[in-house]
Each structure stands twice: as structure tokens, then as C-alpha cells.
Write an enzyme that holds these catalytic residues in place. Structure first.
Site, short mmCIF file in Angstrom:
data_model
loop_
_atom_site.label_atom_id
_atom_site.label_comp_id
_atom_site.label_asym_id
_atom_site.label_seq_id
_atom_site.Cartn_x
_atom_site.Cartn_y
_atom_site.Cartn_z
N GLU A 1 0.84 -0.69 14.00
CA GLU A 1 -0.16 -0.04 13.22
C GLU A 1 -1.45 0.11 13.96
O GLU A 1 -1.95 -0.93 14.32
CB GLU A 1 -0.59 -0.73 11.98
CG GLU A 1 1.05 -0.34 10.96
CD GLU A 1 0.89 -0.92 9.73
OE1 GLU A 1 -0.37 -1.09 9.23
OE2 GLU A 1 1.87 -1.44 8.97
N TYR B 1 -6.51 -2.58 13.11
CA TYR B 1 -7.60 -1.57 12.47
C TYR B 1 -9.09 -1.76 12.96
O TYR B 1 -10.01 -1.56 12.26
CB TYR B 1 -7.36 -1.31 11.18
CG TYR B 1 -5.91 -0.91 10.66
CD1 TYR B 1 -5.84 0.62 10.91
CD2 TYR B 1 -5.08 -1.66 10.05
CE1 TYR B 1 -4.68 1.12 10.57
CE2 TYR B 1 -3.73 -1.07 9.79
CZ TYR B 1 -3.48 0.02 9.75
OH TYR B 1 -2.37 0.63 9.61
N GLU C 1 3.40 -7.74 7.66
CA GLU C 1 2.19 -8.54 7.30
C GLU C 1 2.26 -9.71 6.25
O GLU C 1 1.61 -9.69 5.25
CB GLU C 1 1.31 -7.36 6.53
CG GLU C 1 1.01 -6.48 8.04
CD GLU C 1 -0.48 -5.58 7.53
OE1 GLU C 1 -0.74 -5.46 6.50
OE2 GLU C 1 -0.84 -4.99 8.43
N ASP D 1 0.71 -1.25 0.06
CA ASP D 1 0.18 0.15 0.09
C ASP D 1 0.96 1.27 -0.05
O ASP D 1 0.62 2.18 0.88
CB ASP D 1 -0.75 -0.11 1.30
CG ASP D 1 -1.96 1.34 1.41
OD1 ASP D 1 -2.28 1.45 0.27
OD2 ASP D 1 -2.25 1.67 2.52
C1 GCB Z 1 -1.45 -2.22 6.72
C2 GCB Z 1 -0.12 -2.21 5.80
C3 GCB Z 1 0.28 -0.59 5.62
C4 GCB Z 1 -0.97 -0.18 5.04
C5 GCB Z 1 -2.02 0.09 6.11
C6 GCB Z 1 -3.39 0.47 5.67
O1 GCB Z 1 -1.62 -3.19 7.36
O2 GCB Z 1 1.18 -2.64 6.59
O3 GCB Z 1 1.26 -0.65 4.54
O4 GCB Z 1 -0.82 1.44 4.41
O5 GCB Z 1 -2.20 -1.38 6.56
O6 GCB Z 1 -3.67 1.85 6.02
O7 GCB Z 1 -4.29 -0.18 5.23
#
Ligand code: GCB
Length: 606
Positions: free
Chosen positions: A513, A475, A419, A167
């Protein structure tokens, strides 16, 4: 160990590093004819481009920005006559993702892997005291046999296109500095350092590698310019009385001077800043100099307007000022090792770095990072015919990263994948080999880990036993049950954490994250997803979870700033999870984090 010295290009009494940064001639190989048409001796056209920079965002047409294939750089330089008799190299701090280097039309070297330095030996090919043509072919195609992983497709109009399994935008080119180096034929090539602290004193255990023989002498110079310790011989220990320790956000740097000489005649000398500190994991604690620390900070990117992933010394300065303002003490170099200047700055400012190798996109899925989050990814990324090639490239990058970064006091851990697929049995031997390599290569034996997405959970991941601490990317409240469902998200998050707790891993957990996308233009009361108000709500919920578990020893929000990605339905001209905009101005969440991080003590939960 890389075939060449990975030492930072320093000027000393015996060595010269001349920057070749500036405008280079530039040509895009639209018709894949560069090799056959002899571009190695002279590239066509008259276009010029800055080095260092990504080439993508300067131009106004989309075919150039999205170009996938070979781009060529050329610079005519005079190699001084006095360099004759020395070992002479071109040093590329990075060429993304692979490069072939020519001098005066003749191939001199090549390198694969876009985020680490390499040397090209031109000693025998250079014309001394004369002009020499340096030509570099840089290729930016993504494959599954190199990291980061992705594919290259061909559109029906014949154009190639990059399909990253990650991403962030596939920025490329000569994104970091280029130097001309002259080094004595008998020289200092590398040094390994380890530290032991006892009471007020410290021992610096060292081992120097040289090219050719000679007498080695080390002098440790304190910040006042006084000699703090000395030693002789290739391997040994320096005892530093009343040592000043390098501490988190309170850095103390010594200068280490190494000399190589024979019969009193100086052959080579090299100087580098070093910091005396120890890193250890004990139970659920991360200990710096024996004291527990709680990590507060960011996953970042090297990413900014116009220069893309190109190193910008101004952006670096602004980023550190913002990190200090907000009360951060650490960051992860997601998802690739950053420019060396950034580590040197972190050394000076006392920031802790989790150093990440570019192993991202190691997951079988079209848009991996998204499908992975929803559990859609198929398994067996590591059971392909090509897996041995991928593993080789991966271990090579780990080797180069550790060789380059091992002596930075700021570097406290190695993040060996981001990941990846980790539920499949084939992951286990692959991961084991990567972890074993890192542990063998690091003289300081720093903690090793990898960042796990949500499908790598307490009941599914087969590889977390390899980690010295656990990195979770989560998330909840964004990809999982966002918006008005946030209360269910909190429950689901807590349920996952309870399952981790039951495992009694006796290891620290760091959230590497968390967060949610936010448009800096959007405000809404009551909140909706993408509004600044919702970003605050998500963070408050996620922080409540972190505060509920004693084994959570750090939080690095995703992301420091908004950044460019490939265009698509899920991204509004880039990923907007930044706490700061891409122009490095605060969103509301920055004030929420500042309040929290300034109130959390360094030894929070220690
Ligand atoms: C993740 C990735 C990261 C993405 C992020 C997202 O898990 O490691 O590279 O940018 O999520 O914002 O979805």
C-alpha cells in the site's frame, strides 16, 4: 482441510452445477423474531432482491442500508428427480459473515466467515422431482472472535450498528453465486499439485483425494486439445515434454481431466484449467519459473456502485482491461479472498495474485487503520480471553482459502494478516500458529507474509521474521507529513528504509500500500492535498524511494479504485485513494503509473 470438497462448481459428464442466481425473496429481521416466528419455513412480505449482491445499496432509507443483524433470503426450487441417488448440495460461494441454511423449514447447515465457499449437504432432506424451499439466514454482525474484526453497538433508539475495525464498508448478504450441485456418491474431492521444471520438460506431481475407492486416471490436455501427459493412481507424477509454461502476462493453460472409475465404468470425472509454473523466493528475489519478477499493480476491493461487494462479472472484466492498459501485472486481494471467477480470469490473463485472508482489524483501537498509523493504538490485541476463538476462526479461513485457491497458477503468495498489532509479545505465538497452518496446508509451499502498517517497523515489529517476503503499507506524504511538508516525509521514509536495510534481511520487500486520497473533481496549481496534482506528487516521491532500494521488488498502490467505507470525518463518501474512480474512469495518476509501469521491465532490479 474443510469437511467438504472446495472444487469449483464445474459441469462434467458426471456432475451438474445449476446456478440459483437471480431474484430471491428477502426480508430484514428488524425485531429479531425470525427464528421464533418460523421464518425458516416462510419469510414474511413480498420483497425480492438480486443474488449475488450486497443488500445495502438498493434501498432509499438509511436504516436499511445500515442494518446490522439477520437478513433472510428464500427461494423455491425444483430439485430434478434424476438427482435422486446422487450426493446433492447447495453451494454458497460466500455468505457474509455467517449463515444458517434451511431446506423445507429444516436446518441443513451453517457456516461462519463471509468470503469463502461452503457446501450444505441436502441429499437426505431434498424432495426429488418436487419443489423445495431454500431459506438462508445471513447475519452481518462484526465481532472480535471472527474475521474481519469489529464490534456491533446498539444506538439509544434500539437499532444495532456495525463498527468495523477496518476501512471498508461492511457490505453483506449473499454476495456471490449459489449453486445446486449433484455429484456422484463416489467422487473426486480434491487434488494437490506441485510443479518441477527441468530444461524443456516439466513434472506435475499430484495427489488426488476421493470419496470412495476406484481407479484414478489423469489426462493433461494442451491448448490444441492434444494429450500432453497421462498418469494413473491417486498419487504420482506426470511428465510433460516440451512443456508450455504459465508466464506472467503470458499465460498458458492446460486442462487437467481426472477420472474415477471401476472395472472400466466411469464413476466421476472433473476438469480444471491448470498452469505449469514455479514460485520461489531466493535472497531478495521473487522467482517465477526461475526468473526474477517485479510486481506492479494494486491493492483492490470487490466494490462497485449499486451491488456493493456483490460479484459483478462486468466490473471484473473492466477491472482486468484497466489493469492491462496501465501495465500492471499483479494485485493483492485486500482484504479478503475474492470471488473465484476473479482468480480464473487472472489465470487466463497471467496476473500474479497475493491472496489475502480476511484477517483485518486485528488491532486494539477504535478506528484501527488510522490510529495505528499515528502510533495511537494500544497493544495486546492477542492477549484477550477471546483470542483462542479468533485464532480458530482465522486458521479456519486460512484452511478454506488455501483449499479453494491452491491450484490457481495466478496465486503466488498468502497474505495472512493485514496491519495487525505486531509489536506486542502476544502477537508472536498467535502469528506463528497462523503461519505454521498455512505452510502445512499449502502443497506448493508458496511464500507467506503479512501486511505491516507503519508502527510495525524495523525496530518494533516482533513478527517479520516469519515472513518469506515483507509487505509494507506506507503513507509518507499523506498520513505522515502531507502537503508542503512532503520533503520531510521523503526524509522520514528514507530513514525508515535505511533502518530496514541495516537489518540485512535478505528478503524481497513489496509495497502493498502507498498513495494518497484524491478527489477526481479537484485540480489546483500549485497543488493541495486531495487535488489530482498532489496525488501525482506523492506518487513521484514514493516511487523515488522504491527506486533507491534494490531489495524493493514490487509496488502495489492503494487503491485500484475509490471504494465505499463507513461515513466519517476522514472519508468523503468513501476512500478516494483510487487510481480510478469508483466508476472505473482514470484520475491523472493513472497516466503517471501507465508511463512508469510500461517502462519498468518485468525483471526490474532482478
Ligand atoms: C491501510 C489499510 C487500508 C486502508 C488504507 C487507507 O493501511 O490497510 O484498508 O483503506 O490504509 O486508505 O487508509
Amino acid at each position: 482441510m474443510p469437511a467438504y470438497s472446495m472444487l469449483y462448481p464445474a459441469n462434467t459428464k458426471t456432475r451438474t452445477a445449476i446456478s440459483l442466481d437471480g431474484m430471491w425473496k428477502f426480508a430484514i429481521d428488524w425485531n429479531e423474531e425470525g427464528e421464533s416466528s418460523g421464518w425458516a419455513s416462510g419469510i414474511p412480505g413480498s420483497d425480492t432482491i438480486p443474488v449475488p449482491a450486497s443488500f445495502q445499496d438498493f434501498y432509499t432509507d438509511k436504516d436499511t442500508r445500515e442494518f446490522t443483524g439477520d437478513v433472510w433470503y428464500e427461494d423455491d426450487i425444483t430439485i430434478p428427480g434424476w438427482m435422486e441417488g446422487q450426493d446433492v448440495f447447495l453451494r454458497f460461494s460466500a455468505a457474509t459473515h455467517r449463515a444458517t441454511v434451511y431446506i423445507n423449514g429444516e436446518k441443513a447447515g451453517e457456516h461462519e466467515g463471509g468470503f469463502l465457499p461452503f457446501l450444505v449437504d441436502i441429499t437426505d432432506k431434498a424432495r426429488y422431482g418436487e419443489e423445495n424451499r431454500i431459506t438462508v439466514k445471513v447475519n452481518n454482525e462484526l465481532t472480535e472472535t471472527n474475521i474481519p474484526c469489529g464490534r456491533t453497538i446498539r444506538l439509544r433508539n434500539g437499532r444495532k450498528m456495525s463498527k468495523p475495525y477496518f476501512d471498508f464498508y461492511n457490505y453483506s448478504g449473499l454476495q456471490r453465486s449459489v449453486h445446486l450441485l449433484s455429484i456422484p456418491p463416489r467422487s473426486i474431492e480434491d487434488i494437490d499439485l506441485r510443479y518441477e521444471i527441468s530444461g524443456n520438460d516439466a513434472s506435475v506431481l499430484y495427489s488426488v483425494r476421493t470419496k470412495g475407492d476406484g481407479d484414478i486416471r489423469l489426462t493433461l490436455i494442451d491448448a490444441d486439445g492434444d494429450t500432453a501427459a497421462e498418469a494413473e493412481g491417486k498419487d504420482g507424477t506426470m511428465i510433460v515434454r516440451d512443456a508450455h509454461l504459465w508466464q506472467v502476462r503470458n499465460a498458458y493453460l492446460y486442462t487437467l481431466r481426472i477420472t474415477l472409475s471401476e472395472d472400466g465404468k466411469l464413476l466421476d470425472t472433473y476438469e480444471m484449467p491448470i498452469g505449469i509454473r514455479t514460485v520461489r523466493i531466493e535472497g531478495e528475489d521473487i522467482l517465477i519459473n526461475g526468473s526474477p519478477v517485479y510486481l506492479k499493480g494494486f491493492g483492490k476491493h470487490e466494490d462497485s456502485d449499486i451491488v456493493g461487494r456483490g460479484f459483478s462479472i462486468g466490473v471484473m472484466k473492466r477491472d482486468f482491461e484497466l489493469m492491462k492498459w496501465i501495465g500492471a501485472n499483479s494485485f493483492r486481494t485486500s482484504h479478503y479472498p475474492y470471488d473465484e471467477e476473479i482468480y480464473r480470469m487472472a489465470d487466463r490473463e497471467g496476473f500474479l495474485i497475493i491472496d489475502e485472508v480476511p484477517a483485518v482489524g486485528l488491532f486494539e483501537s477504535l478506528v484501527n487503520f488510522l490510529d495505528a498509523g499515528t502510533g495511537k493504538g494500544a497493544s495486546s490485541f492477542f492477549a484477550k480471553e477471546t483470542t483462542p476463538l479468533l485464532l480458530k476462526a482465522h486458521i479456519n479461513a486460512v484452511d478454506e482459502m488455501i483449499a479453494r485457491d491452491k491450484n490457481h497458477p495466478s496465486v503466488i503468495a498468502w497474505s495472512l494478516l493485514n496491519e495487525p498489532e505486531s509489536k506486542d509479545e502476544h502477537s508472536v505465538p498467535y502469528f506463528t500458529k497462523v503461519f505454521n497452518a498455512a505452510r502445512r496446508l499449502d502443497p506448493e509451499k508458496r511464500p507467506c507474509t503479512f501486511a505491516m502498517e507503519v508502527s510495525s517497523g524495523p525496530d518494533t515489529c516482533r513478527c517479520y521474521h516469519l515472513c518469506d517476503f515483507i509487505e509494507l503499507n506506507r503513507y509518507y506524504g499523506w498520513y505522515i507529513k502531507g502537503g508542503y511538508e512532503i520533503s520531510d516525509a521523503e526524509d522520514a521514509f528514507r530513514e525508515e528504509m535505511e533502518r530496514w536495510k541495516e537489518r540485512k534481511l535478505d528478503k524481497p520487500f513489496i509495497f502493498t500500500e502507498y498513495g494518497g486520497d484524491t478527489l477526481s473533481s479537484e485540480h489546483k496549481l500549485p497543488s493541495v492535498m486531495w487535488s489530482q496534482e498532489y496525488q501525482d506528487e506523492v506518487l513521484e516521491m514514493q516511487h523515488r524511494i522504491f527506486d533507491s532500494y534494490g531489495f524493493v521488488k514490487g509496488e502495489q498502490i492503494w487503491n485500484f479504485a475509490d471504494f465505499q467505507t463507513t461515513e466519517g470525518l476522514m472519508r468523503v463518501n468513501g476512500n478516494k485513494k483510487g487510481v480510478f474512480t469508483r466508476q472505473r474512469q482514470p484520475k491523472d495518476a493513472a497516466f503517471l503509473l501507465k508511463k512508469r509501469w510500461e517502462s519498468l521491465p518485468l525483471d526490474y532490479k532482478g
